[in-house]
Each structure stands twice: as C-alpha cells, then as structure tokens.
Design an enzyme around this catalytic site. Sequence first.
Site, mmCIF file in Angstrom:
data_model
loop_
_atom_site.group_PDB
_atom_site.id
_atom_site.type_symbol
_atom_site.label_atom_id
_atom_site.label_comp_id
_atom_site.label_asym_id
_atom_site.label_seq_id
_atom_site.Cartn_x
_atom_site.Cartn_y
_atom_site.Cartn_z
ATOM 1 C CB CYS A 192 -4.493 10.802 12.058
ATOM 2 S SG CYS A 192 -4.009 9.167 11.681
ATOM 3 C CG ASP A 195 3.124 1.394 9.674
ATOM 4 O OD1 ASP A 195 3.291 1.808 8.295
ATOM 5 O OD2 ASP A 195 2.752 2.387 10.417
ATOM 6 N NE ARG A 231 -7.599 4.084 5.476
ATOM 7 C CZ ARG A 231 -7.139 5.320 5.520
ATOM 8 N NH1 ARG A 231 -7.588 5.526 7.085
ATOM 9 N NH2 ARG A 231 -6.163 5.780 5.104
ATOM 10 C CE LYS A 275 -1.840 1.587 4.059
ATOM 11 N NZ LYS A 275 -1.462 2.822 4.225
ATOM 12 C CG ASN A 276 2.167 2.705 3.586
ATOM 13 O OD1 ASN A 276 1.004 3.042 3.248
ATOM 14 N ND2 ASN A 276 2.498 2.392 4.808
ATOM 15 N NE ARG A 315 0.149 10.245 10.199
ATOM 16 C CZ ARG A 315 -0.049 9.344 9.458
ATOM 17 N NH1 ARG A 315 -1.391 8.475 9.583
ATOM 18 N NH2 ARG A 315 0.717 8.882 8.422
#
Length: 426
Positions: free
Chosen positions: A116, A311, A405, A22-23, A121
């Site tokens: 968030c 993460d 997500r 994803k990133n 952030r």
Amino acid sequence: MEKLIIEGGRPLHGVVRISGAKNAALPLMAATILTPGRHILRNMPDLRDTRTFVRLLENLGAKSERTGDTLILDTTHLLHTEAPYELVKTMRASVLVLGPLLARFGRAKVSLPGGCAIGARPINLHIMGLERLGVTCRLEGGYVDAAIDGPMRGNVIYFDNPSVTGTENLLMAAVLAEGTTVLKNAAREPEIGNLVDMLNGMGASIEGRDTDKLTIHGCSRLKSADCSIIPDRIEAGTYLIAIAATGGSGTVTNCTPAHLPSLLEKLRGAGLMIAETDTTIHISWPETVGEKPVIGNVDIKTMPYPGYPTDLQAQFMALMALSSDTCVINETIFENRFMHVAELHRMGAKIKIDGHFAVVSGRGLHGLSGAPVMATDLRASSSLVIAGLAASGRTEISRIYHLERGYENLIEKLTGLGAKVWKEQE
Ligand code: EPZ
C-alpha cells in the site's frame, strides 16, 4: 480521471455536518456475514469504499438495499466464501471478511491485500490469531486459504502491536467459538467499540469495551443486527483543521468530540479556541482586531488510540506548514506516510524528512501558493485540499478518486463553508 480545483485564500466559515465513519462501517458490514438474516445499518456513509464492500458481500451472495443513509444487508443465502483479488486490491479492508466467513462456514479464501502507498501493511497478526483459534491457514497463489472443522476454540491471543482490523477480525471470529477468547494488547479505537456494541446487540457476549483487553464468551447463535454507525472522527478532524488553516471559524456537527482528545489538545496548543458539546465542536481564532491569526507550532507523535491518530497526521502537517515557527512530526504507525510532503513542497512548504520524522518550518498563514499537485492516498489528498484552501491562487489536485474513498459530499460540504472548489475532467 477527475481533478479538484480550489481557488484558495478564503477563510472558511459556517456549519458542516459529519457523516458516518468509514472505518466503522466496513467492519460492521463484515459482521453481517456472521449470521443469516436482514441486517439494518444506519448512518451509513456513501463512499467509494462502502460501495466496494457492498460489491464484495454481493459477490458472496448477499442482497443489499439502500434508503437514504440506511443500508439493509440480507446475508441469508451466502453461496461463496472467497474474496477475489480484483476487489481486495482496491480496498485492503476486504480482509475483514476472513474472520466472519470462518466463524459461519469454517472456510474462507481471501486474497492477500498486497502493498500500500503508506506501508507494507502485512496481515501476519490476523493469521496468528486465527491459528490460535484452531484455524489452518495456507498462503498460496496470493491468497490466504483458511479452514477449520467445527467451531473455533477459544484461546488467549496477544497482539505484538494493537492492530485495528486485526482486533476486529479476531473479535468477529471468536464470537461463535467454543469457550472464551481473550484478546490482549488489543486496539481501542472508537470504531472497535461500535463493532462490540453491534455484536453484543446480536446476542454475543463481549467484555472490556474501550480497553486493550477484550474477553469474548463464545455463543452458538446470533440474531440479525439493527445498529447505527458512529460519526467519522477523521472526517471531523479534517474539517476542523481546514477551518483553522484558512483563518476561519465554524461548527462541526453530528460528531463525537470525546473521540478526538489528542487533536483538540493539539489545536488548542496551536492557539485555537475550541468549544464542545456532546455532538458539536466550535472552532475559532481569538479576536485580534486588524491582525491575521498566528498559528502556533505544535509537535505531534502518531500513536494507537487514544494517542494522536495517524489518519490526521498529513492534515496537521498542512496546518503546521502555515505556522509561525518550527515543529516535529513523528509518524510511528506506518513506515511510508509522508507521500504528501513532496506535493506540499510544490506549494512552497518547508519540510525536511528524516526517517519517521518530519521537521516543518512554518511559512505563516498566507505562506503557501496554489499549484498543480497529485493525490497519493486518502489522507495525503485531504492534506493537499487543506493546503489548497489556505494557499493564494489556484490549486489543482489530480487523482481525486483517493478522496472519494473516505469523504462523503466533500465539494458540497466545503462549498457550504464558503470555499470555492469544483471538479473538472483531467
Ligand atoms: C486501520 O488500518 C485503518 N483502516 C487505517 O485507516 C488506519 O490508518 C490504521 O488502522 C491505524 O489507525 C481501517 O480501519 C479500515 P493496523 P489497519 O493493523 O487495521 C502493522 C484510512 O486512512 N501490522 O492497526 O490496516 C501495520 O503494518 C486508513 O482510513 C502488522 O505488522 O492498521 C502498521 O504498521 C488508512 N501486522 C501497524 O501494525 C498485522 O497483521 C498498525 O496497523 C497488522 C498490522
């Protein structure tokens, strides 16, 4: 609203194939803005966030076609330079269109992402870097309104702390600048290496891949891209920890073990056996006839890459809640990334929080019991999935849109490993 139901207490066994990251997918999609053309992105994961990014690009005027895990983005006729609040509020990574829009059009209006669940952030480092390249940024009505006459001008940019999307935004902004830009104390995550490869493949000239000093020699033209997205190291880490937490064994395929140095070290420290090839990781517990595995206690401190990834902090905490002793988890990247603790408490975990530190007193392999819990953000929800798989009885996780997500085909992949998991309406 849907919830995930897990009948826990079954060791996971088998093989699970990892999807594209994803990133990495998000910045690579943003980079297609830089030059008009049909760009081919392979190994593209099908996630809520990648679908949102396609909508963001279509909102700018792009066309998209998806065949299997190949996404074609045609950015020949982009008409707009604005990223609206409606889209940005659902996905902060939308800020990644700022650099490429400015590089191509000299103009961009992007909604500020706002707060968030895991922290404030801010994007001050992104704006600081763009201003060093000659851009004028005005913050008004919740938007960054940025513009520059003519090409950006290369400069030296120092990051107070190595921001991942900050580095990506400035990389994309600088490739079409006049002169040379040097990014110092830049982030080094593998996803940034993927972006550097894509940009160099489009005709850019970037040196210093995988280091904290990136040198970008500006050029005047780029050609369209045809590149592949790297495997998702966070997804791979999540499945490795899930297998370990259930006392199982299995192989994670289509991944890059070299992108997970710190996690593999910590899992070995917890007593697991790890066997790697270039693209697979096999994980198992030492054979102890008639005895259940004992999870060793291991401290972690989250750090920018190649340190332990933030993460994977929540997932490792779920594993340590099942360990035989006490450990300390120090979260140094985000100021509010312990939202999963209160939910793990509901499953019987013993965790004390003191600022950036969490002290976890393990309850042993079968020490947790199923309960109704609530997901609060993407990685917190995956730690609840891991705890639910290990716990005795039934766990119900609500607000699972967070999971969708960032995890592709989660239920199919877990079922393939022998888990009993399904979705139900709330
Ligand atoms: C990226 O977010 C990832 N997201 C995050 O993954 C990940 O947690 C994070 O990097 C750290 O590894 C994507 O790549 C899309 P940062 P990013 O800028 O770039 C502060 C997931 O679960 N900071 O490296 O937004 C910031 O507040 C997500 O997949 C500033 O102060 O993170 C934080 O404390 C969650 N000013 C620290 O730096 C800035 O301008 C690191 O943030 C930028 C950042």
